[in-house]
Write a protein that holds these residues in place. Structure first.
Motif, PDB file in Angstrom:
ATOM      1  N   HIS A  49       1.562 -20.210 -27.792  1.00 20.37           N
ATOM      2  CA  HIS A  49       2.630 -19.580 -27.022  1.00 20.37           C
ATOM      3  C   HIS A  49       3.966 -19.965 -27.623  1.00 20.37           C
ATOM      4  O   HIS A  49       4.011 -20.729 -28.594  1.00 20.37           O
ATOM      5  N   HIS A  51       6.778 -21.546 -26.322  1.00 15.27           N
ATOM      6  CA  HIS A  51       7.650 -22.601 -25.810  1.00 15.27           C
ATOM      7  C   HIS A  51       8.122 -23.512 -26.948  1.00 15.27           C
ATOM      8  O   HIS A  51       7.399 -23.754 -27.919  1.00 15.27           O
ATOM      9  N   ASP A  75       4.749 -13.009 -26.361  1.00 17.54           N
ATOM     10  CA  ASP A  75       5.709 -14.119 -26.389  1.00 17.54           C
ATOM     11  C   ASP A  75       6.757 -13.935 -27.484  1.00 17.54           C
ATOM     12  O   ASP A  75       7.395 -14.903 -27.909  1.00 17.54           O
ATOM     13  N   HIS A  78      10.106 -15.392 -26.595  1.00 16.73           N
ATOM     14  CA  HIS A  78      10.054 -16.861 -26.645  1.00 16.73           C
ATOM     15  C   HIS A  78      10.239 -17.345 -28.076  1.00 16.73           C
ATOM     16  O   HIS A  78      11.003 -18.279 -28.342  1.00 16.73           O
ATOM     17  N   THR A 135       3.037 -18.895 -20.027  1.00 16.52           N
ATOM     18  CA  THR A 135       3.912 -17.818 -20.481  1.00 16.52           C
ATOM     19  C   THR A 135       3.133 -16.526 -20.321  1.00 16.52           C
ATOM     20  O   THR A 135       1.913 -16.533 -20.168  1.00 16.52           O
ATOM     21  N   SER A 171       6.680 -20.085 -17.471  1.00 13.23           N
ATOM     22  CA  SER A 171       7.599 -18.964 -17.594  1.00 13.23           C
ATOM     23  C   SER A 171       7.149 -17.767 -16.782  1.00 13.23           C
ATOM     24  O   SER A 171       7.930 -16.872 -16.504  1.00 13.23           O
TER      25      SER A 171
END
Length: 204
Positions: A49, A51, A75, A78, A135, A171
């Motif tokens: 993901h 982050h 994502d 992100h 997420t 998220s």
């Protein structure tokens, strides 16, 4: 350390799942030397993901190694550092923004976008499993024959299991994963039970 190293023997190459936080690259180098894998090229980086604590070192590793990068399509924002956090998840956004200012962050190219069911080009046998909640695009990577699941931060997803971690960790806290393979797979996690120590290693 929120990343893992996979050695594919027939290719004599290494692949990373996630890239960790500040200090992650030195821990990676130290561990590869101890394992005598430091002569092997890092060919690819696969993200569970977007982050910050999983992507912080992507740009530097790509510059050093020329590795390709694959990430969950959902994502994308992100990975670009511009995801719009809302409600309780705004606290997660503030933490990420603070980390970027204090520890630095550089954008990075994504060569392959991953969707549910995609085959992951790390040797053979790896399939992407969508695990939303932490997420929107959060992915796990499942190896059927080995019965392994690299689950990223699945255990932080709100409501995914009997415990209820704070919504600020996620998220997309209103969604959570229901995955039928979980009882039949060894699960390699990102943050739990520990974020300290060398990255886990796997030979395939």
């Amino acid at each position: 350390m929120t990343f893992h190293v996979i050695q594919v023997q027939r290719e004599e190459a290494l692949y990373l799942i996630d890239t960790g936080m500040a200090g992650g690259i030195s821990a990676l180098r130290r561990t590869l030397r101890q394992r005598h894998w430091d002569h092997l090229p890092i060919r690819g980086i696969v993200l569970t993901h977007g982050h910050y604590d999983h992507t912080r070192n992507v740009a530097e590793l790509v510059r050093e190694t020329g590795a390709w990068v694959a990430a969950p399509r959902l994502d994308k924002l992100h990975c670009e550092g511009r995801h719009p956090y809302h409600s309780w998840s705004q606290i997660c956004g503030w933490l990420e923004a603070g980390g970027r200012r204090l520890l630095g962050f550089h954008s990075f190219p994504v060569d392959f976008w991953i969707d549910e069911g995609d085959t992951i080009p790390i040797g053979s046998g790896w399939t992407a499993v969508h695990l939303p909640g932490h997420t929107g695009g959060h992915m796990g990577y499942h190896h059927t024959r080995r019965k392994l699941l690299f689950s990223g931060d699945l255990f932080a997803s709100f409501g995914a299991f009997s415990h209820l971690p704070p919504r600020i960790l996620n998220s997309d806290p209103e969604r959570f994963a229901t995955v039928s393979i979980l009882p039949r797979a060894w699960i390699w996690r990102g943050h739990f039970p520990t974020t300290a120590g060398p990255p886990p290693l796997l030979t395939t």
